[in-house]
Design a protein around this motif. Structure first.
Motif, mmCIF file in Angstrom:
data_model
loop_
_atom_site.group_PDB
_atom_site.id
_atom_site.type_symbol
_atom_site.label_atom_id
_atom_site.label_comp_id
_atom_site.label_asym_id
_atom_site.label_seq_id
_atom_site.Cartn_x
_atom_site.Cartn_y
_atom_site.Cartn_z
ATOM 1 N N ARG A 42 -0.521 -0.146 3.655
ATOM 2 C CA ARG A 42 -1.210 1.040 3.143
ATOM 3 C C ARG A 42 -0.361 1.771 2.110
ATOM 4 O O ARG A 42 -0.875 2.268 1.111
ATOM 5 C CB ARG A 42 -1.566 1.980 4.295
ATOM 6 N N LEU A 43 0.932 1.837 2.345
ATOM 7 C CA LEU A 43 1.806 2.554 1.420
ATOM 8 C C LEU A 43 1.828 1.920 0.038
ATOM 9 O O LEU A 43 2.034 2.616 -0.966
ATOM 10 C CB LEU A 43 3.229 2.605 1.983
ATOM 11 N N THR A 44 1.636 0.600 -0.036
ATOM 12 C CA THR A 44 1.695 -0.052 -1.351
ATOM 13 C C THR A 44 0.571 0.410 -2.271
ATOM 14 O O THR A 44 0.670 0.249 -3.482
ATOM 15 C CB THR A 44 1.609 -1.585 -1.204
ATOM 16 N N GLY A 45 -0.482 0.982 -1.708
ATOM 17 C CA GLY A 45 -1.572 1.483 -2.543
ATOM 18 C C GLY A 45 -1.680 2.991 -2.539
ATOM 19 O O GLY A 45 -2.667 3.546 -3.034
ATOM 20 N N ASP A 46 -0.688 3.677 -1.981
ATOM 21 C CA ASP A 46 -0.747 5.131 -1.880
ATOM 22 C C ASP A 46 -0.374 5.771 -3.215
ATOM 23 O O ASP A 46 0.706 5.500 -3.748
ATOM 24 C CB ASP A 46 0.203 5.627 -0.777
ATOM 25 N N PRO A 47 -1.245 6.615 -3.771
ATOM 26 C CA PRO A 47 -0.942 7.228 -5.071
ATOM 27 C C PRO A 47 0.220 8.193 -5.043
ATOM 28 O O PRO A 47 0.749 8.563 -6.093
ATOM 29 C CB PRO A 47 -2.259 7.956 -5.417
ATOM 30 N N GLY A 48 0.640 8.603 -3.849
ATOM 31 C CA GLY A 48 1.744 9.542 -3.769
ATOM 32 C C GLY A 48 3.106 8.911 -3.915
ATOM 33 O O GLY A 48 4.106 9.621 -4.021
ATOM 34 N N LEU A 49 3.170 7.581 -3.953
ATOM 35 C CA LEU A 49 4.454 6.885 -4.060
ATOM 36 C C LEU A 49 4.563 6.150 -5.387
ATOM 37 O O LEU A 49 3.579 5.602 -5.896
ATOM 38 C CB LEU A 49 4.604 5.882 -2.912
ATOM 39 N N ASP A 50 5.781 6.117 -5.903
ATOM 40 C CA ASP A 50 6.056 5.399 -7.141
ATOM 41 C C ASP A 50 5.861 3.901 -6.923
ATOM 42 O O ASP A 50 6.386 3.327 -5.971
ATOM 43 C CB ASP A 50 7.502 5.682 -7.571
ATOM 44 N N ARG A 51 5.088 3.249 -7.789
ATOM 45 C CA ARG A 51 4.839 1.816 -7.657
ATOM 46 C C ARG A 51 6.115 0.990 -7.777
ATOM 47 O O ARG A 51 6.180 -0.137 -7.293
ATOM 48 C CB ARG A 51 3.832 1.357 -8.733
ATOM 49 N N ALA A 52 7.132 1.551 -8.424
ATOM 50 C CA ALA A 52 8.410 0.835 -8.508
ATOM 51 C C ALA A 52 9.076 0.746 -7.147
ATOM 52 O O ALA A 52 9.814 -0.203 -6.859
ATOM 53 C CB ALA A 52 9.337 1.525 -9.511
ATOM 54 N N ILE A 53 8.816 1.733 -6.277
ATOM 55 C CA ILE A 53 9.382 1.735 -4.934
ATOM 56 C C ILE A 53 8.580 0.826 -4.018
ATOM 57 O O ILE A 53 9.130 0.117 -3.177
ATOM 58 C CB ILE A 53 9.402 3.170 -4.371
ATOM 59 N N CYS A 54 7.273 0.851 -4.164
ATOM 60 C CA CYS A 54 6.422 0.068 -3.269
ATOM 61 C C CYS A 54 5.418 -0.752 -4.073
ATOM 62 O O CYS A 54 4.236 -0.411 -4.119
ATOM 63 C CB CYS A 54 5.707 0.979 -2.274
ATOM 64 N N PRO A 55 5.865 -1.811 -4.728
ATOM 65 C CA PRO A 55 4.940 -2.644 -5.496
ATOM 66 C C PRO A 55 3.905 -3.283 -4.584
ATOM 67 O O PRO A 55 4.176 -3.603 -3.429
ATOM 68 C CB PRO A 55 5.865 -3.695 -6.121
ATOM 69 N N SER A 56 2.701 -3.460 -5.110
ATOM 70 C CA SER A 56 1.635 -4.069 -4.326
ATOM 71 C C SER A 56 1.951 -5.530 -4.037
ATOM 72 O O SER A 56 2.430 -6.257 -4.911
ATOM 73 C CB SER A 56 0.307 -3.976 -5.097
ATOM 74 N N PRO A 57 1.687 -5.995 -2.807
ATOM 75 C CA PRO A 57 1.910 -7.407 -2.481
ATOM 76 C C PRO A 57 0.767 -8.310 -2.919
ATOM 77 O O PRO A 57 0.834 -9.514 -2.734
ATOM 78 C CB PRO A 57 2.010 -7.377 -0.946
ATOM 79 N N GLN A 58 -0.274 -7.732 -3.498
ATOM 80 C CA GLN A 58 -1.465 -8.523 -3.807
ATOM 81 C C GLN A 58 -1.187 -9.626 -4.820
ATOM 82 O O GLN A 58 -1.712 -10.736 -4.697
ATOM 83 C CB GLN A 58 -2.584 -7.605 -4.303
#
Length: 253
Positions: free
Chosen positions: A107-123
């Motif tokens: 869920r965190l990988t798609g959360d707009p509140g987090l920087d995508r550099a920190i949590c890149p999507s695994p998709q």
């Protein structure tokens, strides 16, 4: 002993943060929610984590570790690459359903509140892995010659991603029957008749043993976990990049 207790405290904080991220999302989770749910003091939290962002990074790292375990366990599918992919889908759905830390990491990988550099999507990695596996199966004549592998891989990856997203509202989407029906619909058009006969759309013949959640603790021991389905022993999870590469005897990261 002191180090073990510190590790245990850290694990409980990660679990509590994961539970809150899973239900409320990153933005709506406060550090007070984590301390209340874990039963720990703010001092204990700040000893291990300097910010909510660091907590999120720890949850993401633990989720990636769970994904490594899933990839490794599904490799016991024998010589059929397609069966490996089937078993992997079942294992992913089961882990999302049972493990709040793993689920929260997704869920965190798609959360707009987090920087995508920190949590890149695994998709992207998931699509790549499905494509690699289907191409390998095609090279081994385990896929029908008229199947467009690239298109099929994209559709399969999208289907499993959709199951995880739908399950956020209704966990029944993660049931074994749902994934089984998906593969029952796909396999007749994906593999040759002789291959179809030896595949198991319901996944592994023997399900792994469930992690006991009500086993008595040793005298004087702390509770093993706040939540069912989580590892019994606390471990320190360090953030690492996720890269799924299904070559060789085991996953490469």
């Amino acid at each position: 002993m002191r180090q073990e207790r510190a590790e245990r405290t850290r694990q409980l904080l990660v679990e509590a943060a994961a539970a809150s991220f899973d239900t409320a999302g990153y933005t709506m989770t406060g550090l007070g929610d984590v301390t209340k749910l874990s039963g720990m003091s703010k001092g204990a939290l700040y000893f291990h984590f300097g910010s909510k962002e660091q907590l999120a990074e720890a949850v993401l790292a633990a989720s990636r570790e769970g994904l490594r375990e899933i990839v490794g366990e599904a490799r016991r599918s024998g010589d059929s690459t397609v069966q490996y992919l089937i078993d992997l889908c079942h294992a992913l759905a089961r882990r999302v359903d049972e493990d709040v830390v793993f689920r929260a990491g997704l869920r965190l990988t798609g959360d707009p509140g987090l920087d995508r550099a920190i949590c890149p999507s695994p998709q992207g990695s998931w699509v790549k892995m499905v494509r690699l596996l289907l191409n390998r199966a095609a090279g081994r004549h385990q896929v029908r010659v008229d199947v467009p592998v690239e298109v099929t891989a994209t559709l399969l990856a999208a289907a499993m991603t959709g199951v995880e997203v739908l399950a956020r509202q209704d966990r029944q989407w993660l049931g074994r029957e749902v994934v089984t029906r998906l593969w029952q619909a796909v396999l007749p058009t994906l593999v040759p008749p002789e291959e179809l006969r030896r595949l198991h759309p319901a996944g592994p013949k023997t399900e792994p043993e469930a992690i006991p959640t009500d086993a008595p603790d040793a005298p004087g021991a702390e509770p093993e976990s706040l939540f069912p389905g989580l590892p019994a022993k606390g471990r320190r999870y360090e953030p690492t990049a996720l890269f799924l590469e299904p070559d060789g005897a085991g996953p490469s990261f």
